[in-house]
Design a protein around this motif. Structure first.
Motif, PDB file in Angstrom:
ATOM      1  N   TYR A   1       2.844  28.353  36.571  1.00 11.87           N
ATOM      2  CA  TYR A   1       2.926  29.750  36.142  1.00 11.87           C
ATOM      3  C   TYR A   1       4.320  30.054  35.594  1.00 11.87           C
ATOM      4  CZ  TYR A   1      -1.373  30.565  38.824  1.00 11.87           C
ATOM      5  OH  TYR A   1      -2.653  30.518  39.306  1.00 11.87           O
ATOM      6  N   ASP A   2       4.371  30.849  34.543  1.00  7.96           N
ATOM      7  CA  ASP A   2       5.653  31.383  34.091  1.00  7.96           C
ATOM      8  C   ASP A   2       6.224  32.243  35.209  1.00  7.96           C
ATOM      9  OD1 ASP A   2       5.199  30.148  31.693  1.00  7.96           O
ATOM     10  OD2 ASP A   2       4.506  31.974  30.670  1.00  7.96           O
ATOM     11  N   ASP A   3       7.542  32.291  35.311  1.00  6.02           N
ATOM     12  CA  ASP A   3       8.177  33.015  36.421  1.00  6.02           C
ATOM     13  C   ASP A   3       7.739  34.482  36.475  1.00  6.02           C
ATOM     14  OD1 ASP A   3       9.487  30.743  37.200  1.00  6.02           O
ATOM     15  OD2 ASP A   3      11.340  31.207  36.118  1.00  6.02           O
ATOM     16  N   LYS A   4       7.683  35.137  35.331  1.00  3.34           N
ATOM     17  CA  LYS A   4       7.317  36.549  35.303  1.00  3.34           C
ATOM     18  C   LYS A   4       5.891  36.756  35.802  1.00  3.34           C
ATOM     19  CE  LYS A   4       7.020  40.552  32.217  1.00  3.34           C
ATOM     20  NZ  LYS A   4       7.193  41.035  30.811  1.00  3.34           N
ATOM     21  N   ILE A   5       4.981  35.905  35.356  1.00  3.36           N
ATOM     22  CA  ILE A   5       3.584  36.018  35.784  1.00  3.36           C
ATOM     23  C   ILE A   5       3.453  35.683  37.262  1.00  3.36           C
ATOM     24  CG2 ILE A   5       1.288  34.990  35.521  1.00  3.36           C
ATOM     25  CD1 ILE A   5       1.844  34.747  32.541  1.00  3.36           C
ATOM     26  N   PHE A   6       4.182  34.663  37.703  1.00  2.74           N
ATOM     27  CA  PHE A   6       4.141  34.278  39.112  1.00  2.74           C
ATOM     28  C   PHE A   6       4.570  35.445  40.007  1.00  2.74           C
ATOM     29  CE2 PHE A   6       6.101  32.730  42.984  1.00  2.74           C
ATOM     30  CZ  PHE A   6       5.176  31.810  43.460  1.00  2.74           C
ATOM     31  N   GLU A   7       5.689  36.067  39.678  1.00  3.48           N
ATOM     32  CA  GLU A   7       6.195  37.172  40.501  1.00  3.48           C
ATOM     33  C   GLU A   7       5.228  38.360  40.497  1.00  3.48           C
ATOM     34  OE1 GLU A   7       8.621  36.840  42.458  1.00  3.48           O
ATOM     35  OE2 GLU A   7       9.289  34.887  41.676  1.00  3.48           O
ATOM     36  N   ASP A   8       4.609  38.611  39.354  1.00  7.34           N
ATOM     37  CA  ASP A   8       3.649  39.716  39.274  1.00  7.34           C
ATOM     38  C   ASP A   8       2.432  39.450  40.151  1.00  7.34           C
ATOM     39  OD1 ASP A   8       2.492  42.181  38.011  1.00  7.34           O
ATOM     40  OD2 ASP A   8       1.053  40.725  37.229  1.00  7.34           O
ATOM     41  N   LEU A   9       1.932  38.211  40.123  1.00  9.45           N
ATOM     42  CA  LEU A   9       0.762  37.869  40.935  1.00  9.45           C
ATOM     43  C   LEU A   9       1.083  37.921  42.424  1.00  9.45           C
ATOM     44  CD1 LEU A   9      -0.676  34.889  38.849  1.00  9.45           C
ATOM     45  CD2 LEU A   9      -1.587  37.209  39.006  1.00  9.45           C
ATOM     46  N   VAL A  10       2.256  37.476  42.792  1.00  5.37           N
ATOM     47  CA  VAL A  10       2.675  37.526  44.191  1.00  5.37           C
ATOM     48  C   VAL A  10       2.758  38.978  44.668  1.00  5.37           C
ATOM     49  CG1 VAL A  10       4.635  37.149  45.743  1.00  5.37           C
ATOM     50  CG2 VAL A  10       3.872  35.310  44.215  1.00  5.37           C
ATOM     51  N   ARG A  11       3.301  39.821  43.809  1.00  6.38           N
ATOM     52  CA  ARG A  11       3.470  41.242  44.177  1.00  6.38           C
ATOM     53  C   ARG A  11       2.128  41.937  44.382  1.00  6.38           C
ATOM     54  NH1 ARG A  11       3.143  45.589  41.135  1.00  6.38           N
ATOM     55  NH2 ARG A  11       3.065  44.343  39.217  1.00  6.38           N
ATOM     56  N   ARG A  12       1.143  41.569  43.593  1.00  8.90           N
ATOM     57  CA  ARG A  12      -0.142  42.275  43.636  1.00  8.90           C
ATOM     58  C   ARG A  12      -1.164  41.637  44.581  1.00  8.90           C
ATOM     59  NH1 ARG A  12      -3.080  42.123  39.382  1.00  8.90           N
ATOM     60  NH2 ARG A  12      -1.966  40.629  38.047  1.00  8.90           N
ATOM     61  N   PHE A  13      -0.783  40.558  45.254  1.00  2.83           N
ATOM     62  CA  PHE A  13      -1.734  39.865  46.119  1.00  2.83           C
ATOM     63  C   PHE A  13      -2.123  40.737  47.315  1.00  2.83           C
ATOM     64  CE2 PHE A  13      -2.753  37.049  49.686  1.00  2.83           C
ATOM     65  CZ  PHE A  13      -3.786  36.314  49.127  1.00  2.83           C
ATOM     66  N   GLU A  14      -3.413  40.816  47.581  1.00  2.00           N
ATOM     67  CA  GLU A  14      -3.940  41.592  48.711  1.00  2.00           C
ATOM     68  C   GLU A  14      -4.491  40.626  49.756  1.00  2.00           C
ATOM     69  OE1 GLU A  14      -5.195  45.708  46.416  1.00  2.00           O
ATOM     70  OE2 GLU A  14      -6.707  44.134  46.614  1.00  2.00           O
ATOM     71  N   THR A  15      -3.773  40.524  50.858  1.00  2.00           N
ATOM     72  CA  THR A  15      -4.108  39.570  51.915  1.00  2.00           C
ATOM     73  C   THR A  15      -5.474  39.866  52.511  1.00  2.00           C
ATOM     74  OG1 THR A  15      -1.755  39.386  52.458  1.00  2.00           O
ATOM     75  CG2 THR A  15      -3.331  38.583  54.093  1.00  2.00           C
ATOM     76  N   PRO A  16      -6.317  38.846  52.677  1.00  2.14           N
ATOM     77  CA  PRO A  16      -7.633  39.086  53.278  1.00  2.14           C
ATOM     78  C   PRO A  16      -7.522  39.513  54.735  1.00  2.14           C
ATOM     79  CG  PRO A  16      -7.236  36.732  52.998  1.00  2.14           C
ATOM     80  CD  PRO A  16      -6.139  37.436  52.279  1.00  2.14           C
ATOM     81  N   ASP A  17      -8.453  40.339  55.153  1.00  2.00           N
ATOM     82  CA  ASP A  17      -8.478  40.882  56.509  1.00  2.00           C
ATOM     83  C   ASP A  17      -9.873  40.629  57.081  1.00  2.00           C
ATOM     84  OD1 ASP A  17      -8.560  42.406  58.821  1.00  2.00           O
ATOM     85  OD2 ASP A  17      -7.524  44.126  57.949  1.00  2.00           O
ATOM     86  N   ARG A  18      -9.954  39.856  58.160  1.00  2.00           N
ATOM     87  CA  ARG A  18     -11.250  39.477  58.713  1.00  2.00           C
ATOM     88  C   ARG A  18     -12.061  40.675  59.206  1.00  2.00           C
ATOM     89  NH1 ARG A  18     -10.881  35.267  61.285  1.00  2.00           N
ATOM     90  NH2 ARG A  18      -8.670  34.743  61.034  1.00  2.00           N
ATOM     91  N   ARG A  19     -11.423  41.834  59.323  1.00  2.00           N
ATOM     92  CA  ARG A  19     -12.175  43.040  59.719  1.00  2.00           C
ATOM     93  C   ARG A  19     -13.047  43.568  58.582  1.00  2.00           C
ATOM     94  NH1 ARG A  19      -7.147  46.441  61.878  1.00  2.00           N
ATOM     95  NH2 ARG A  19      -6.363  45.559  59.904  1.00  2.00           N
ATOM     96  N   ASN A  20     -12.740  43.153  57.348  1.00  2.00           N
ATOM     97  CA  ASN A  20     -13.554  43.552  56.205  1.00  2.00           C
ATOM     98  C   ASN A  20     -14.755  42.615  56.072  1.00  2.00           C
ATOM     99  OD1 ASN A  20     -11.653  45.541  55.481  1.00  2.00           O
ATOM    100  ND2 ASN A  20     -10.476  44.063  54.274  1.00  2.00           N
ATOM    101  N   ARG A  21     -15.906  43.175  55.740  1.00  2.00           N
ATOM    102  CA  ARG A  21     -17.117  42.370  55.589  1.00  2.00           C
ATOM    103  C   ARG A  21     -16.914  41.293  54.530  1.00  2.00           C
ATOM    104  NH1 ARG A  21     -21.209  46.894  53.956  1.00  2.00           N
ATOM    105  NH2 ARG A  21     -19.295  47.580  52.910  1.00  2.00           N
ATOM    106  N   TRP A  22     -16.225  41.655  53.447  1.00  2.00           N
ATOM    107  CA  TRP A  22     -16.068  40.714  52.333  1.00  2.00           C
ATOM    108  C   TRP A  22     -14.975  39.679  52.582  1.00  2.00           C
ATOM    109  CZ3 TRP A  22     -15.372  45.986  52.227  1.00  2.00           C
ATOM    110  CH2 TRP A  22     -14.050  46.443  52.199  1.00  2.00           C
TER     111      TRP A  22
END
Length: 302
Positions: free
Chosen positions: A130-151
């Motif tokens: 990944y390009d550095d700019k794209i990498f940092e953007d994806l890291v920032r927007r990542f939503e950690t999964p939570d086992r309490r959610n059905r999905w």
């Protein structure tokens, strides 16, 4: 048979997890077809695919459509992508529910520092990175999964930076056990998602399907009328409409006009439903099951 969603930060080991899981499933003796769906299957460049929101939206659409076409009760589909947005994981979960199959998430839990290091190492080796700019953007927007959610449940977690990723990793073995375990009436730790009228594509567009829908709902209605006449006004619990179909539970008398109204509404709803998903089998049992679920829900809330 199952849909597996691989989830994690960019360069967290997701593709390795998908390969290990696929190989271990094949070696487990499972008779199901195992297939990995990822960006490379469509020759999509990772930097171009995440360069902007329209491109990223297009990528998710391509993968989702392929998953929709591929899920079945005879195959195990593994989605190897970021799958970083919880709303998108929910959409994939809905596809699994519409198909009536098992579902789970395998999460590669690696911190940003290690992911960034692995991305740089890939670039130095001349591999896709990944390009550095794209990498940092994806890291920032990542939503950690939570086992309490059905999905996001069940959730199997890998820790690549601590334990590596191999076919014998605990999370891989747990996922295989969940995906291949035989289910009976006593099984509680394995869940097969069940389609509902809200998520299953019920486009009975062909004449034969319309005929089956009309006939099946009429047979269910006749069974209720007959059972009520024998119950002499008492509550109806467990009225059977066929082997392998859910029973009808009615706590109060339901008059013929109300029953006809519910039947007309159900037929109208099924005709209007246009959610994405694989259409159900155009047979009487499928229509009966959906109509019984609808009646139990509507009459319980009345």
């Amino acid at each position: 048979m199952a849909l597996v969603v691989i989830c994690g930060q960019p360069c967290s080991g997701k593709s390795m997890a998908a390969v290990c899981l696929a190989e271990a499933l094949k070696e487990s003796g499972s008779n199901h077809t195992v297939r990995v769906i990822d960006e490379t299957s469509f020759h999509l460049d990772r930097n171009q695919s995440y360069a902007n929101m329209p491109a990223e939206k297009n990528l998710r659409g391509v993968l989702r459509s392929e998953v929709d076409r591929s899920v079945s009760r005879d195959s195990i589909i593994i989605v190897d992508s970021l799958n970083s947005i919880k709303g998108y994981r929910y959409e994939l979960w809905c596809l699994a529910r519409a198909a009536g199959i098992r579902y789970c998430v395998v999460y590669c839990d690696a911190d940003e520092t290690h992911c960034r290091k692995w991305n740089e190492e890939r670039r130095e080796k001349g591999e896709d990175a990944y390009d550095d700019k794209i990498f940092e953007d994806l890291v920032r927007r990542f939503e950690t999964p939570d086992r309490r959610n059905r999905w996001d449940s069940p959730l199997f977690e890998l820790w690549p930076h601590r334990e590596g990723i191999v076919a014998s990793s605990a999370a891989i073995l747990d996922a295989i056990s969940y995906l291949t375990k035989k289910v009976d009436s006593k099984t509680r730790d394995v869940k097969t998602l069940q389609p509902t009228i809200a998520t299953q594509n019920t486009r009975f567009s062909e004449a034969n399907s319309l005929y089956e829908l009309d006939r099946a709902t009429q047979e269910v209605s006749n069974a209720i009328v007959e059972a009520q006449s024998q119950a002499l006004g008492g509550p109806l619990n467990g009225v059977s409409v066929g082997q392998g179909l859910p029973p009808i539970n009615i706590s109060r008398p339901v008059g013929l006009p109300e029953l006809r109204s519910l039947r007309r509404t159900f037929i109208k709803l099924t005709g209007q439903t246009s959610l994405s998903g694989r259409p159900p089998p155009s047979d009487a049992d499928s229509a009966k099951r959906m109509f019984v679920d609808y009646l139990n829900r509507e009459l319980a809330n009345a």
